[in-house]
Design an enzyme around this catalytic site. Structure first.
Site, PDB file in Angstrom:
ATOM      1  N   ASP A  89      40.462  43.662  54.673  1.00  0.00           N
ATOM      2  CA  ASP A  89      39.611  44.205  53.608  1.00  0.00           C
ATOM      3  C   ASP A  89      38.134  44.203  54.013  1.00  0.00           C
ATOM      4  O   ASP A  89      37.318  44.851  53.368  1.00  0.00           O
ATOM      5  CB  ASP A  89      39.747  43.318  52.354  1.00  0.00           C
TER       6      ASP A  89
ATOM      7  N   GLN B  75      43.981  40.427  46.359  1.00  0.00           N
ATOM      8  CA  GLN B  75      43.618  41.482  45.420  1.00  0.00           C
ATOM      9  C   GLN B  75      42.534  40.988  44.466  1.00  0.00           C
ATOM     10  O   GLN B  75      42.656  39.926  43.863  1.00  0.00           O
ATOM     11  CB  GLN B  75      44.865  41.947  44.649  1.00  0.00           C
TER      12      GLN B  75
ATOM     13  N   LYS C 151      49.952  49.953  47.563  1.00  0.00           N
ATOM     14  CA  LYS C 151      49.744  49.469  48.936  1.00  0.00           C
ATOM     15  C   LYS C 151      51.082  49.132  49.595  1.00  0.00           C
ATOM     16  O   LYS C 151      51.307  49.449  50.768  1.00  0.00           O
ATOM     17  CB  LYS C 151      48.811  48.243  48.933  1.00  0.00           C
TER      18      LYS C 151
HETATM   19  N1  GUN Z   1      40.176  45.575  44.056  1.00  0.00           N
HETATM   20  C1  GUN Z   1      39.696  46.829  43.961  1.00  0.00           C
HETATM   21  N2  GUN Z   1      39.596  47.396  45.183  1.00  0.00           N
HETATM   22  C2  GUN Z   1      40.010  46.473  46.064  1.00  0.00           C
HETATM   23  C3  GUN Z   1      40.132  46.475  47.475  1.00  0.00           C
HETATM   24  O1  GUN Z   1      39.821  47.443  48.183  1.00  0.00           O
HETATM   25  N3  GUN Z   1      40.622  45.321  48.020  1.00  0.00           N
HETATM   26  C4  GUN Z   1      40.946  44.240  47.258  1.00  0.00           C
HETATM   27  N4  GUN Z   1      41.394  43.158  47.888  1.00  0.00           N
HETATM   28  N5  GUN Z   1      40.836  44.205  45.958  1.00  0.00           N
HETATM   29  C5  GUN Z   1      40.365  45.326  45.355  1.00  0.00           C
END
Ligand code: GUN
Length: 361
Positions: A188, A165, A121
């Site tokens: 998100d 996350q 990311k």
């Molecule tokens: N863990 C797995 N996929 C994601 C996601 O799309 N966002 C976040 N914040 N954590 C994750």
């Protein structure tokens, strides 16, 4: 109380029963409901699937002689096109306002998969000119530490998107932490209000979760029709399965969700035009689960030990690719399918957020 029960009660009230008897009937109905419905806590069973690490074709599938090969969707290529447009808009914003979008990431602990996702990311942000900030917290940190990090980013005007996350270590209260997110920065789409608005007809969430949005984007961009089609979503997680089913419904698909307690999942799946698998179970979806010509989107990314790889493991999807590629008409690979598009959708959401907050069109 269900719509059917309410309608039925209106019917008894208006046409059949005097008031006293109606109230008595209502009490009976309510007490029956208490007796018949278990508490929500007892309904909340974990989805435990049986993993299947090898994908050896059954003799029936090998014998079929079906050599059809599906179109393989290239999530990396699609991402490159979208990211180049994002980079253009970020440059425009910088030129006009002297500001760029900012994404803040909160990472708790050292999970290998989370570290990889966060690194991807951050790299993607750099590539398109989005500013990124990372707060790393130790595994044994307290709820208050994570909430303080969230609150600090909530107040920071250079931050337009905040991402915690997931998954968080077990001792942390994910619900409380996500509740603390400023709604306008929830790129998100996991805040309960954003999720609730996604579920309600006639309402619009400020952000749609990135993986479900990536699945829809892959379908639309590859010309797969969603409206009126039978879609099956395998898995019902808050991150992928549930919001993907909601989003497919918004696109007017007829959606069935399959989970670890579903009986005969292969039978249900084999009727679907579109299958999105997000169970996190290697090789769960076999060739005989899929209708000929169906579209298969594989969201699974399970690490499987592979000493020939640099990291000692490789990622495998939920779909037994060698079998399904011969039956489906469209398929996503793992890696290189949904993964890169998920990160791209995060960039889209962050840019959208910055444009909304800075009033930039
Ligand atoms: N863990 C797995 N996929 C994601 C996601 O799309 N966002 C976040 N914040 N954590 C994750």
């Amino acid at each position: 109380m269900s719509f059917v029960a309410l309608t039925w009660m209106n019917c008894i009230r208006r046409h059949l029963l005097p008031k006293a008897r109606f109230l008595h009937t209502l009490q009976v109905l309510q007490s029956e409901q208490i007796l018949m419905s278990p508490s929500l806590a007892s309904l909340d069973l974990p989805d435990i699937w049986t993993p299947n690490y090898s994908c050896q074709s059954s003799p029936a599938i090998l014998k079929s002689g079906n050599e059809q090969t599906a179109m393989v969707l290239d999530g990396k290529l699609m991402s490159t096109e979208i990211r180049s447009k994002i980079a253009d808009q970020v440059r425009q914003m910088k030129k006009c306002l002297g500001k760029v979008p900012g994404l803040a990431v909160i990472l708790v602990g050292q999970r290998k998969d989370s570290l990889t996702y966060v690194r991807n990311k951050i790299i993607a942000c750099e590539e398109v000119g989005i500013k990124s900030l990372v707060t790393e917290l130790p595994t044994d940190c307290a709820d208050a530490d994570v909430q303080n990090a969230v609150m600090r980013f909530n107040k920071d005007p250079s931050v337009h998107g905040i991402l915690v996350q997931l998954p968080l270590p077990q001792h942390l209260d994910e619900e409380k932490i996500l509740d603390a997110l400023c709604l306008e920065k929830d790129v998100d789409g996991f805040h309960p209000l954003n999720m609730g608005n996604l579920a309600l007809r006639g309402r619009e969430p400020l952000f749609t979760p990135c993986t479900p949005k990536a699945c829809i984007e892959l379908l639309i961009r590859s010309g797969v029709k969603i409206m009126g089609k039978k879609a099956v979503v395998i898995g019902r997680s808050n991150i992928v399965g549930l919001p993907t089913s909601l989003l497919l419904q918004r696109h007017h698909a007829t959606v069935t969700i399959i989970h670890a307690f579903t009986e005969n999942p292969e039978q249900i799946t084999s009727k679907a035009d579109i299958v999105v698998s997000a169970a996190g179970v290697p090789n769960l979806v076999r060739g005989n689960w899929i209708k000929s010509g169906a579209t298969v989107i594989d969201v699974g990314t399970s690490p499987v030990e592979d000493l020939s790889c640099e990291e000692g493991y490789r990622l495998v999807g939920d779909v037994c690719y060698e079998e399904v590629v011969k039956v489906a008409s469209v398929i996503t690979p793992v890696p290189g399918g949904v993964g890169p598009m998920t990160v791209t959708m995060l960039l889209v959401n962050t840019l959208d957020s910055a444009k909304r907050m800075l009033n930039f069109t």
